[in-house]
Design a protein around this motif. Sequence first.
Motif, PDB file in Angstrom:
ATOM      1  N   GLU A  61       8.443  -0.294  -4.449  1.00  0.00           N
ATOM      2  CA  GLU A  61       7.583  -1.090  -3.581  1.00  0.00           C
ATOM      3  C   GLU A  61       8.134  -0.955  -2.171  1.00  0.00           C
ATOM      4  N   GLU A  62       7.228  -0.858  -1.178  1.00  0.00           N
ATOM      5  CA  GLU A  62       7.664  -0.677   0.199  1.00  0.00           C
ATOM      6  C   GLU A  62       6.983  -1.672   1.131  1.00  0.00           C
ATOM      7  N   LEU A  63       7.682  -1.968   2.220  1.00  0.00           N
ATOM      8  CA  LEU A  63       7.151  -2.847   3.251  1.00  0.00           C
ATOM      9  C   LEU A  63       7.487  -2.199   4.595  1.00  0.00           C
ATOM     10  N   PHE A  64       6.477  -2.106   5.468  1.00  0.00           N
ATOM     11  CA  PHE A  64       6.640  -1.545   6.808  1.00  0.00           C
ATOM     12  C   PHE A  64       6.223  -2.604   7.817  1.00  0.00           C
ATOM     13  N   GLY A 103       3.802  -5.801  15.309  1.00  0.00           N
ATOM     14  CA  GLY A 103       3.490  -7.001  14.544  1.00  0.00           C
ATOM     15  C   GLY A 103       2.711  -6.722  13.269  1.00  0.00           C
ATOM     16  N   THR A 104       2.224  -5.486  13.096  1.00  0.00           N
ATOM     17  CA  THR A 104       1.492  -5.136  11.877  1.00  0.00           C
ATOM     18  C   THR A 104       2.469  -4.960  10.720  1.00  0.00           C
ATOM     19  N   LEU A 105       2.128  -5.543   9.574  1.00  0.00           N
ATOM     20  CA  LEU A 105       2.922  -5.416   8.359  1.00  0.00           C
ATOM     21  C   LEU A 105       2.085  -4.708   7.306  1.00  0.00           C
ATOM     22  N   ILE A 106       2.679  -3.773   6.595  1.00  0.00           N
ATOM     23  CA  ILE A 106       2.008  -3.034   5.523  1.00  0.00           C
ATOM     24  C   ILE A 106       2.849  -3.216   4.262  1.00  0.00           C
ATOM     25  N   LEU A 107       2.255  -3.736   3.208  1.00  0.00           N
ATOM     26  CA  LEU A 107       2.936  -3.908   1.917  1.00  0.00           C
ATOM     27  C   LEU A 107       2.319  -2.931   0.935  1.00  0.00           C
ATOM     28  N   VAL A 108       3.162  -2.159   0.265  1.00  0.00           N
ATOM     29  CA  VAL A 108       2.688  -1.105  -0.632  1.00  0.00           C
ATOM     30  C   VAL A 108       3.273  -1.327  -2.030  1.00  0.00           C
ATOM     31  N   PRO A 109       2.437  -1.740  -2.997  1.00  0.00           N
ATOM     32  CA  PRO A 109       2.923  -1.907  -4.365  1.00  0.00           C
ATOM     33  C   PRO A 109       3.073  -0.551  -5.062  1.00  0.00           C
ATOM     34  N   PRO A 110       3.792  -0.500  -6.176  1.00  0.00           N
ATOM     35  CA  PRO A 110       3.919   0.752  -6.920  1.00  0.00           C
ATOM     36  C   PRO A 110       2.535   1.314  -7.265  1.00  0.00           C
ATOM     37  N   GLY A 111       2.410   2.632  -7.150  1.00  0.00           N
ATOM     38  CA  GLY A 111       1.171   3.318  -7.516  1.00  0.00           C
ATOM     39  C   GLY A 111       0.129   3.389  -6.419  1.00  0.00           C
ATOM     40  N   CYS A 112       0.304   2.684  -5.310  1.00  0.00           N
ATOM     41  CA  CYS A 112      -0.690   2.657  -4.234  1.00  0.00           C
ATOM     42  C   CYS A 112      -0.469   3.831  -3.272  1.00  0.00           C
ATOM     43  N   PRO A 113      -1.471   4.692  -3.088  1.00  0.00           N
ATOM     44  CA  PRO A 113      -1.339   5.747  -2.078  1.00  0.00           C
ATOM     45  C   PRO A 113      -1.163   5.126  -0.691  1.00  0.00           C
ATOM     46  N   ARG A 125       9.112   2.442  16.616  1.00  0.00           N
ATOM     47  CA  ARG A 125      10.179   1.785  15.859  1.00  0.00           C
ATOM     48  C   ARG A 125       9.547   0.875  14.825  1.00  0.00           C
ATOM     49  N   MET A 126      10.060   0.953  13.600  1.00  0.00           N
ATOM     50  CA  MET A 126       9.572   0.065  12.558  1.00  0.00           C
ATOM     51  C   MET A 126      10.713  -0.364  11.660  1.00  0.00           C
ATOM     52  N   LEU A 127      10.530  -1.527  11.071  1.00  0.00           N
ATOM     53  CA  LEU A 127      11.428  -2.018  10.035  1.00  0.00           C
ATOM     54  C   LEU A 127      10.819  -1.572   8.717  1.00  0.00           C
ATOM     55  N   PHE A 128      11.642  -1.060   7.833  1.00  0.00           N
ATOM     56  CA  PHE A 128      11.167  -0.520   6.566  1.00  0.00           C
ATOM     57  C   PHE A 128      12.041  -1.070   5.453  1.00  0.00           C
ATOM     58  N   GLN A 129      11.395  -1.591   4.395  1.00  0.00           N
ATOM     59  CA  GLN A 129      12.124  -2.034   3.203  1.00  0.00           C
ATOM     60  C   GLN A 129      11.637  -1.252   2.001  1.00  0.00           C
ATOM     61  N   SER A 130      12.569  -0.944   1.130  1.00  0.00           N
ATOM     62  CA  SER A 130      12.247  -0.238  -0.103  1.00  0.00           C
ATOM     63  C   SER A 130      12.949  -0.939  -1.258  1.00  0.00           C
ATOM     64  N   ALA A 131      12.191  -1.198  -2.318  1.00  0.00           N
ATOM     65  CA  ALA A 131      12.754  -1.860  -3.494  1.00  0.00           C
ATOM     66  C   ALA A 131      12.373  -1.061  -4.736  1.00  0.00           C
ATOM     67  N   PRO A 132      13.262  -0.934  -5.668  1.00  0.00           N
ATOM     68  CA  PRO A 132      14.639  -1.416  -5.657  1.00  0.00           C
ATOM     69  C   PRO A 132      15.563  -0.438  -4.919  1.00  0.00           C
ATOM     70  N   PRO A 133      16.732  -0.939  -4.467  1.00  0.00           N
ATOM     71  CA  PRO A 133      17.705  -0.034  -3.854  1.00  0.00           C
ATOM     72  C   PRO A 133      18.427   0.747  -4.946  1.00  0.00           C
ATOM     73  N   PRO A 134      19.119   1.792  -4.679  1.00  0.00           N
ATOM     74  CA  PRO A 134      19.397   2.428  -3.397  1.00  0.00           C
ATOM     75  C   PRO A 134      18.685   3.781  -3.226  1.00  0.00           C
ATOM     76  N   ALA A 135      17.657   4.074  -3.989  1.00  0.00           N
ATOM     77  CA  ALA A 135      17.062   5.416  -3.982  1.00  0.00           C
ATOM     78  C   ALA A 135      16.659   5.887  -2.587  1.00  0.00           C
ATOM     79  N   HIS A 136      16.009   5.042  -1.796  1.00  0.00           N
ATOM     80  CA  HIS A 136      15.559   5.488  -0.475  1.00  0.00           C
ATOM     81  C   HIS A 136      16.726   5.730   0.485  1.00  0.00           C
ATOM     82  N   GLU A 137      17.863   5.141   0.213  1.00  0.00           N
ATOM     83  CA  GLU A 137      19.041   5.415   1.048  1.00  0.00           C
ATOM     84  C   GLU A 137      19.423   6.886   0.915  1.00  0.00           C
ATOM     85  N   ARG A 138      19.563   7.348  -0.310  1.00  0.00           N
ATOM     86  CA  ARG A 138      19.920   8.760  -0.547  1.00  0.00           C
ATOM     87  C   ARG A 138      18.795   9.683  -0.095  1.00  0.00           C
ATOM     88  N   TYR A 139      17.541   9.268  -0.331  1.00  0.00           N
ATOM     89  CA  TYR A 139      16.394  10.078   0.075  1.00  0.00           C
ATOM     90  C   TYR A 139      16.397  10.313   1.588  1.00  0.00           C
TER      91      TYR A 139
END
Length: 186
Positions: A61-64, A103-113, A125-139
């Motif tokens: 799941e991702e949040l931008f 100020g725009t937020l985008i939430l992306v659940p699993p499976g959503c293009p 510049r954007m803040l980005f969250q990825s769950a669960p960790p740590p896969a996107h760190e290595r990516y």
Amino acid sequence: MTMARPTQGLVIPPGAGRTVSTAAQQVTFKVTGAHSRVASTFEVVVPPGFDVGAHTHTRGEELFYVIEGELDVMAFEPRVRTCDGWRDWESATGERPVRATPGTLILVPPGCPHAFANLTGSPVRMLFQSAPPPAHERYFEELLELLNSPGGPAPEAVGELRSRYDIQQLTPLRHAPAAAARAVDG
């Protein structure tokens, strides 16, 4: 092996965190799997001309959150998935890609293009969250290494990298030089 979690909170001042970068792109690791079992958090600089390409994740799941600048974004299942570009996609309910401003937020659940592209002449510049960790760190570490390759990354290398990190690519990643992006933006 279970990693011990700290019992103290975490305060990360501006400019702090571990940064990996190319000449134009930068990812600063703010919160990693060493700090949180919920999500990794990054500050990302998206250079002009960068198009991440439409893709999905089966587990992630991702949040931008756009801090500064403007991105074209989408987060929906299109009526038809075309393989060369996502900016003309439309959902069954009429959703289309939009211009995300600060100020725009985008939430992306699993499976959503989903996708984003910087078609402006300025970095975003954007803040980005990825769950669960740590896969996107290595990516991110591996992707920026590929983007630093002389002549840019080979599409096959990007495809192989993404398949290892639960990323099903629907349209190509594009990394245009800043001058080309300015020409596109007009």
